[in-house]
Enzyme design. Structure first.
Site, PDB file in Angstrom:
ATOM      1  N   LYS A 195      54.689  41.881  97.105  1.00  0.00           N
ATOM      2  CA  LYS A 195      53.764  42.696  96.298  1.00  0.00           C
ATOM      3  C   LYS A 195      54.026  42.590  94.790  1.00  0.00           C
ATOM      4  O   LYS A 195      53.103  42.725  93.995  1.00  0.00           O
ATOM      5  CB  LYS A 195      53.853  44.160  96.722  1.00  0.00           C
ATOM      6  CG  LYS A 195      53.141  44.470  98.026  1.00  0.00           C
ATOM      7  CD  LYS A 195      53.221  45.960  98.299  1.00  0.00           C
ATOM      8  CE  LYS A 195      52.331  46.362  99.441  1.00  0.00           C
ATOM      9  NZ  LYS A 195      52.315  47.815  99.668  1.00  0.00           N
ATOM     10  N   ASP A 217      46.801  50.966  97.353  1.00  0.00           N
ATOM     11  CA  ASP A 217      47.647  51.919  98.085  1.00  0.00           C
ATOM     12  C   ASP A 217      47.447  53.370  97.604  1.00  0.00           C
ATOM     13  O   ASP A 217      47.379  54.300  98.417  1.00  0.00           O
ATOM     14  CB  ASP A 217      49.138  51.550  97.946  1.00  0.00           C
ATOM     15  CG  ASP A 217      49.550  50.438  98.898  1.00  0.00           C
ATOM     16  OD1 ASP A 217      48.871  50.238  99.922  1.00  0.00           O
ATOM     17  OD2 ASP A 217      50.563  49.764  98.612  1.00  0.00           O
TER      18      ASP A 217
END
Ligand SMILES: NC(=O)c1ccc[n+]([C@@H]2O[C@H](COP(=O)([O-])OP(=O)(O)OC[C@H]3O[C@@H](n4cnc5c(N)ncnc54)[C@H](OP(=O)(O)O)[C@@H]3O)[C@@H](O)[C@H]2O)c1
Length: 283
Positions: A66, A102
């Protein structure tokens, strides 16, 4: 032309994203396939170059890539820059653009599935890794009133408080040791308790463990576990025993995936179908 989407991670065998993302593509009758690709860190640059071909719409990105993908993209949106991580990449005519969904998924699940509005609330965040960063930034944006970050490694929690204070949310860092009085005090004060550690996760080193015992969980607190496999985590069991309201991580997983789907396709994600597919995959 048939198009390709997927998720990259290392390892990636556990991911249920292919199941609920494919359900969304099929719902819209798209000639597209969503797969899981295991990409070792040393293969990441080559993989991302290949993503520029027109048959690729985009990908999701999970652990451990990520942060490392960010240096290989042509641009990164403001929210992903703030969080310091990308979980969604769109191939925009050969240009790779990074996003982070997210925080959006976390808030949508909390509000719509949990019925909890975090504005003005005192929050205890357990963990200081990648997901904790996204959650802390989302809470700062929504006007939570105070954040306590408890982590096994307190220095990482301290580091996260610097980021959060920069966004106007008052906060402090403490140790996550349940024997520590500071953790007991933060639990007593909390309206919302969010687990962003890997404790309780299937196949993880903390499988079967809860980050909090039931006697530390106040009945009035809302307990939100980001861990989604198993659906009934050790923390959720402790919360139920304490009489507290609770929510597992599956809704967040689907909502962050739904936001990615909308970025890639421009179509409305069929969230109910995606949730059904995700639940079936874990049952
Ligand atoms: N539902 C969703 O959509 C969603 C989205 C993202 C993540 N998640 C879940 O959230 C969890 C965390 O993910 P992440 O990406 O934030 O992971 P990460 O960056 O690796 O962070 C892991 C965190 O867990 C703590 N930890 C690990 N083992 C521990 C132990 N034995 N005792 C106490 N603390 C421990 C770490 O503490 P140290 O700093 O001390 O190492 C760190 O704070 C995972 O279960 C993941 O599946 C769910």
């Amino acid at each position: 032309m048939s198009t390709s989407l997927g998720i990259i991670g290392f390892p990636i065998g556990h991911s249920i994203s292919p199941i609920f993302q494919q359900a969304a593509l099929d719902h819209h009758g798209m000639d597209a396939t969503y797969q899981a690709w295991e990409v070792a860190p040393e293969d990441l640059p080559t993989f991302l170059e290949g993503l520029r071909y027109p048959e690729f719409l985009g990908i999701n990105v999970t652990v451990p890539h990520k942060e490392s993908v960010m240096g290989h993209l042509d641009s990164v949106d403001e929210w992903a820059k703030l969080v310091g991580a990308v979980n969604t990449i769109k191939n925009s005519s050969g240009r790779l653009v990074g996003y982070n969904t997210d925080g959006l998924g976390f808030l949508r699940a909390l509000r719509e599935s949990g019925g909890f509005d975090p504005r003005g609330s005192r929050v205890l965040l357990l963990g200081a890794g990648g997901s904790a960063r996204a959650v802390a930034c989302a809470l700062a944006e929504t006007g939570a009133s105070y954040l306590t970050i408890a982590n096994r490694t307190p220095a990482r929690a301290e580091h996260l408080t610097d980021l959060v204070r920069g966004h106007g949310l008052e906060c402090k860092a403490i140790s996550a040791d349940p024997e520590n009085d500071a953790l007991g005090g933060a639990c007593r004060d909390a309206d919302l308790i969010v687990n962003c550690t890997t404790l309780g996760m299937f196949h993880g080193s903390g499988e079967g463990s809860s980050p909090l015992p039931r006697d530390l969980i106040p009945v009035r607190a809302f307990v939100y576990d980001l861990v989604y496999n198993p659906p009934e985590t050790p923390l959720l069991r402790e919360a139920a025993a304490a009489g507290a309201s609770r929510l597992g991580g599956l809704h967040m997983l689907v909502y962050q995936g739904a936001a990615s789907f909308e970025i890639w396709t421009g179509k409305v994600a069929p969230v109910d179908k995606m949730l059904d597919a995700a639940r079936n995959a874990l049952s």
